[in-house]
Design an enzyme around this catalytic site. Sequence first.
Site, PDB file in Angstrom:
ATOM      1  CG  HIS A  82     -12.384 -42.530  16.016  1.00  0.00           C
ATOM      2  ND1 HIS A  82     -11.881 -42.814  14.766  1.00  0.00           N
ATOM      3  CD2 HIS A  82     -13.602 -43.123  16.064  1.00  0.00           C
ATOM      4  CE1 HIS A  82     -12.756 -43.535  14.096  1.00  0.00           C
ATOM      5  NE2 HIS A  82     -13.814 -43.746  14.858  1.00  0.00           N
ATOM      6  CG  ASP A 161     -11.193 -53.670  12.249  1.00  0.00           C
ATOM      7  OD1 ASP A 161     -12.289 -53.971  12.761  1.00  0.00           O
ATOM      8  OD2 ASP A 161     -11.034 -52.674  11.527  1.00  0.00           O
ATOM      9  NE  ARG A 168     -18.684 -56.229  12.912  1.00  0.00           N
ATOM     10  CZ  ARG A 168     -18.246 -55.003  13.208  1.00  0.00           C
ATOM     11  NH1 ARG A 168     -16.960 -54.705  13.123  1.00  0.00           N
ATOM     12  NH2 ARG A 168     -19.091 -54.085  13.600  1.00  0.00           N
ATOM     13  CB  SER A 183     -14.272 -52.589  14.788  1.00  0.00           C
ATOM     14  OG  SER A 183     -13.940 -51.988  13.561  1.00  0.00           O
ATOM     15  CE  LYS A 187     -11.101 -49.466  12.588  1.00  0.00           C
ATOM     16  NZ  LYS A 187     -12.143 -49.831  11.641  1.00  0.00           N
TER      17      LYS A 187
END
Length: 433
Positions: A82, A161, A168, A183, A187
């Site tokens: 990621h 999320d 947020r 967050s 995922k």
Amino acid sequence: MRMYDLIEKKRDGKELTKDEIHFFIDGYTNGDIPDYQVSALLMATFFQDMTEAERAELTASMVASGEQIDLSAISGVKVDKHSTGGVGDTTTLILAPLVASVGVPVAKMSGRGLGHTGGTIDKLEAIPGFHVELSNDEFIDSVNKNKVAVVGQTGNLTPADKKLYSLRDVTATVNSIPLIASSIMSKKIASGADAIVLDVKTGTGAFMKDYHEAKALAEAMVSIGNHVGRDTLAIISDMNQPLGKAIGNALEVKEAIDTLQGNGPSDLTALCLELGSHMTVLAGKADTVEEAKKRLTENLNNGKALERFKTFVESQGGDPRVIDHPELLPQATHKIELPATKSGTVSEIIADDIGTAAMMLGAGRSTKNSEIDLSVGIVLHKKIGDTVNEGEPLVTIHTNDSSIDTIKEKLYASISVSDHAVEAPTLIHSTVR
Ligand code: URA
Ligand code: CA
């Protein structure tokens, strides 16, 4: 349990228990707890932070709020990668077939681009015929057979999320390390990976502009991963300028093919080898990062990584002829060069602004529902630290619209040429594990 008491506790800097965190996430996901109370808790968290245990529980409860992908039918250690987001980040297109070529199973879910950053799914769709919707069985079969498949996000992963992130966004609580780390990690964990390699970007074009903040985010994510039983490692890499030279969907596919042939830009190649080596070690396919890097480098040079890319493209319906004939990729009608207006050394290439210019050309979405043009984008001819002579092209703009004066001005404003010598930025700052 009352939400009021949780807000008060966090306001006063005390640690929330596992049960309290699950109560808040479950209650918010199913609509029992209102936005205003969650907003107050988020703001208290922003100021009071969370302990490592709280961060791990917050992540686990967000994972539990929705579906989770089960990859257990795929043999081997599934390693995901990621990146916290950047401009021209073509790494997934290269890494997926590259690590697959040494036997690492890649079962990847990717997203579409939004704003000035591109998405892997859009890039893959620039390959004629390529489809990113596979059934769960097709996805798993594909990875078992070819070691690699990439699909768009499906299923109802981490609904908590999604709701929290939207809240947020409007309550000035995005920029909080425990909230960002949980967050992102929720995922990744819900997508089923056994191990995770994170590429945390730092620099002017990154979410975390400051190195120390990037490092704190990397440490927070690594700690969460290890708390919930997923082997996690992060590298901190530079995003003071776009990665590689191409920004735009088809242009990045071409850049990925060049890189898989061993002819890619040096920064992109080095980053892929670094991330890929860590993925290979976590997957148990090499004992050391050095050994992994040697094998991956061999496969870039001997055609095996490119061969794997071809199998991957074919198995998802794409036209493999694009490898030898990149002109089969969507092409823009105009190629406009921007010449340097003075000689010197390139000292700045503002990544966000280059990304925004590419978006304005049509390569990216200004809103979630905008249509994109896969053919357009920007190719940089110079990177920070390169010398340039007056009149030499700085960039080539690939566009289907010939009246692009504002975009040209934006590009000129985002690239600086200095009279002094300038060093290229360090690409890989550190590793966090
Ligand atoms: N990206 C995410 O997915 N979540 C955040 O909170 C910030 C960036
Ligand atoms: Ca690129």
